[in-house]
Motif scaffolding. Sequence first.
Motif, short mmCIF file in Angstrom:
data_model
loop_
_atom_site.label_atom_id
_atom_site.label_comp_id
_atom_site.label_asym_id
_atom_site.label_seq_id
_atom_site.Cartn_x
_atom_site.Cartn_y
_atom_site.Cartn_z
N ASN A 1 0.81 -1.22 0.00
CA ASN A 1 0.00 0.00 0.00
C ASN A 1 0.85 1.27 0.00
OD1 ASN A 1 -3.05 -0.79 0.39
ND2 ASN A 1 -1.84 -2.21 1.65
N GLN A 2 2.15 1.10 -0.18
CA GLN A 2 3.09 2.23 -0.29
C GLN A 2 2.97 3.18 0.91
OE1 GLN A 2 2.55 4.01 -4.17
NE2 GLN A 2 3.27 2.19 -5.25
N ILE A 3 2.96 2.59 2.09
CA ILE A 3 2.92 3.37 3.33
C ILE A 3 4.35 3.56 3.82
CG2 ILE A 3 2.11 3.45 5.72
CD1 ILE A 3 -0.29 1.71 4.75
N HIS A 4 4.74 4.79 4.08
CA HIS A 4 6.11 5.11 4.46
C HIS A 4 6.23 5.13 5.98
CE1 HIS A 4 6.93 6.34 0.27
NE2 HIS A 4 5.65 6.69 0.30
N VAL A 5 7.33 4.56 6.48
CA VAL A 5 7.51 4.38 7.92
C VAL A 5 8.75 5.11 8.41
CG1 VAL A 5 7.83 2.73 9.79
CG2 VAL A 5 6.35 2.15 7.86
N LEU A 6 8.58 5.93 9.43
CA LEU A 6 9.70 6.56 10.13
C LEU A 6 10.13 5.63 11.26
CD1 LEU A 6 8.24 10.16 10.36
CD2 LEU A 6 10.40 9.56 9.22
N PRO A 7 11.33 5.08 11.18
CA PRO A 7 11.73 4.07 12.18
C PRO A 7 12.19 4.70 13.50
CG PRO A 7 13.48 4.36 10.59
CD PRO A 7 12.35 5.23 10.12
N MET A 8 11.82 4.05 14.58
CA MET A 8 12.36 4.41 15.89
C MET A 8 13.79 3.87 15.99
SD MET A 8 10.09 6.06 17.60
CE MET A 8 8.38 6.50 17.31
N ASN A 9 14.53 4.40 16.94
CA ASN A 9 15.91 3.97 17.17
C ASN A 9 16.00 3.25 18.51
OD1 ASN A 9 17.09 5.38 14.79
ND2 ASN A 9 16.38 7.18 15.90
N ILE A 10 16.74 2.14 18.52
CA ILE A 10 16.91 1.34 19.73
C ILE A 10 18.39 1.35 20.09
CG2 ILE A 10 16.45 -0.87 20.85
CD1 ILE A 10 13.97 0.40 19.56
N LEU A 11 18.71 1.75 21.32
CA LEU A 11 20.09 1.76 21.78
C LEU A 11 20.31 0.63 22.77
CD1 LEU A 11 22.83 3.25 21.64
CD2 LEU A 11 22.09 4.54 23.66
N ILE A 12 21.19 -0.32 22.38
CA ILE A 12 21.55 -1.44 23.25
C ILE A 12 23.05 -1.38 23.45
CG2 ILE A 12 21.51 -3.94 23.54
CD1 ILE A 12 19.14 -4.05 21.65
#
Length: 600
Positions: free
Chosen positions: A337-348
């Motif tokens: 459906n061509q939905i654009h996603v802003l990714p969260m960042n995970i700090l490990i």
Amino acid sequence: MEMTQVNQSIDPKRLRLAFQQGALQLIQHKQRLNQINVFPVSDGDTGSNLASLMQAILEETTGESQTVLEVFEKVADASLIGARGNSGIIFAQYFNGIYNHLLKLEETNSVKSFLESVKVAITEAYQAIERPVEGTIITVIRSWAEALSNGEPNLENLLSNALSTAKIALENTPNQLKVLKKNHVVDAGAQGFYLFIEGFTHAFLAKSGLQLVEAKQQKITLDYNEENHAQVTEPLQRYCTEILLDQVQLTKHDLQEHLKGFGDSLVVAVNRGKARIHIHTNKPAEVLAYLSTVGQPIQQKADDMLLQYQVNKQRRAPIALVTDSIADLPAEYLLNNQIHVLPMNILIDETSYIDKITIQSDQFLAMAQRTAATSSQPTLKTVDNLFSFLETRYEAILVITVASKLSGTFHTVKEAAKRRSGTRIEVIDSHQNSAAQGLLVMAANEWIQAGRSFDEIAAAALTKRDQMNILVSVNDLNPMIQSGRIPQAVGRLAKMVNLKPIVSLNSLGDGKLSNFAFSQAGNEKKILAEVIKANEEKIIKRYALIHADELAKAQRWGQELQNKLGFGPSFITDVSTVVAMSAGVGSVAVAYELEEEDVN
């Protein structure tokens, strides 16, 4: 000092201003570079990537420099950190090559040293690329540098002639690459380098009264045509992955040898313990896992080239739909459906990961048992980069974020939207998270596909968010208490007496606890009973189930609800890493969307 003979010295201030003017010249034309970007893939971001590099150079060179070597040191460092994309990393390695050669010379301020270094650095630029292709940025770099070494004693003539030579090389790129000729464009990276040296040359040769001309933000107009890039093929590797490493001991060659099996379009730039890696791959998580063993990842990105290709080839609608990675939806649905996603960042530990791309929730849950982790919202720069791509392909942009009570994402995106002009952007606080946020995105997608107006959709989303709900069952309240996702006092009391509450969100998106049970089984029964009751009172339009490494339980819930409601879930999927971080291993949730009208 007027620079006319090769045995004269270069004025560091003039050199610094020339770099800045070249950077501004490129930034001013970034949208055009995005539009002609067809090689190695048509991801439409070469201009934005090179503009990011140029911005880093501008920021690093604001202060005065006393020597030519100091100017190149600042440019080299900024390039390695700010480089983006295939062309950007080649650019960065070339600048670093010039600096590395100057370090070996006794006289670093002379015109002679400059001319020698720009030629020698060609080798380093070529070595950065696993498989150099002529007709690209590397060809124009070589043509320009070689033209500066033709023996002409007058620097002004040398630079003017080299610029003309570079222009000829640029115009010839379609004759060297079939994909450029088919699409009637020159290579975008090569055009970017030419724009830079054009601004650089004009400023470098200015006789007097040199003033930096600021690049103005151009009004962005829609320039979309479904036939654009029709000759470009679908990428075989999905993610354009870039990682900046520190504390690197391996050579450029060693890194290339280890990485070449992960994908293609590999470019590696290395200098003074830092390395910038660019690769097109279907396995970004594996690339990061390997690189974490040879250095400390300090920066990364992974752009979805397959989605970009599909949008460039044939967008589904004139309105772009954007959400963040906390919205739990199946990956296939997002792509289809061509939905654009802003990714969260995970700090490990000291390594940052990209939610759902370089780390999945099951990987996180395994790692989280051994070490602590934190999360952060998308950066302003990440949002700006996405908007730069979208605004040249859509008439308007609708963003649906996780509840602002749970994350600063909404405010970051709002701030980025304020900086844009020419394209309408509406940012909606979903007041939800996880699958409930996902269901709101699904609803908005359906309205967009149905052709409803932008104003209607934005208004409908504000109403619809109040018709979503999510009910969560967690094994252990500690992660939610520690993350502040639920009321602290009530959470600790429930934990103390071993009560099992239903975790949900209130109307504003704050976490809340309700309907306490004495056992996990009792908690699950209460959740399913609440869903059935909601259907009796309002009618549930659709529902979805999510889980943190508990697929069997989520499927069982789905079967029970299907028996009671008469229809199955829209989807069952694992939670985002950020949700898994606060919900903990073994958590399961059901989200549902109510019909707009009361049954009664």
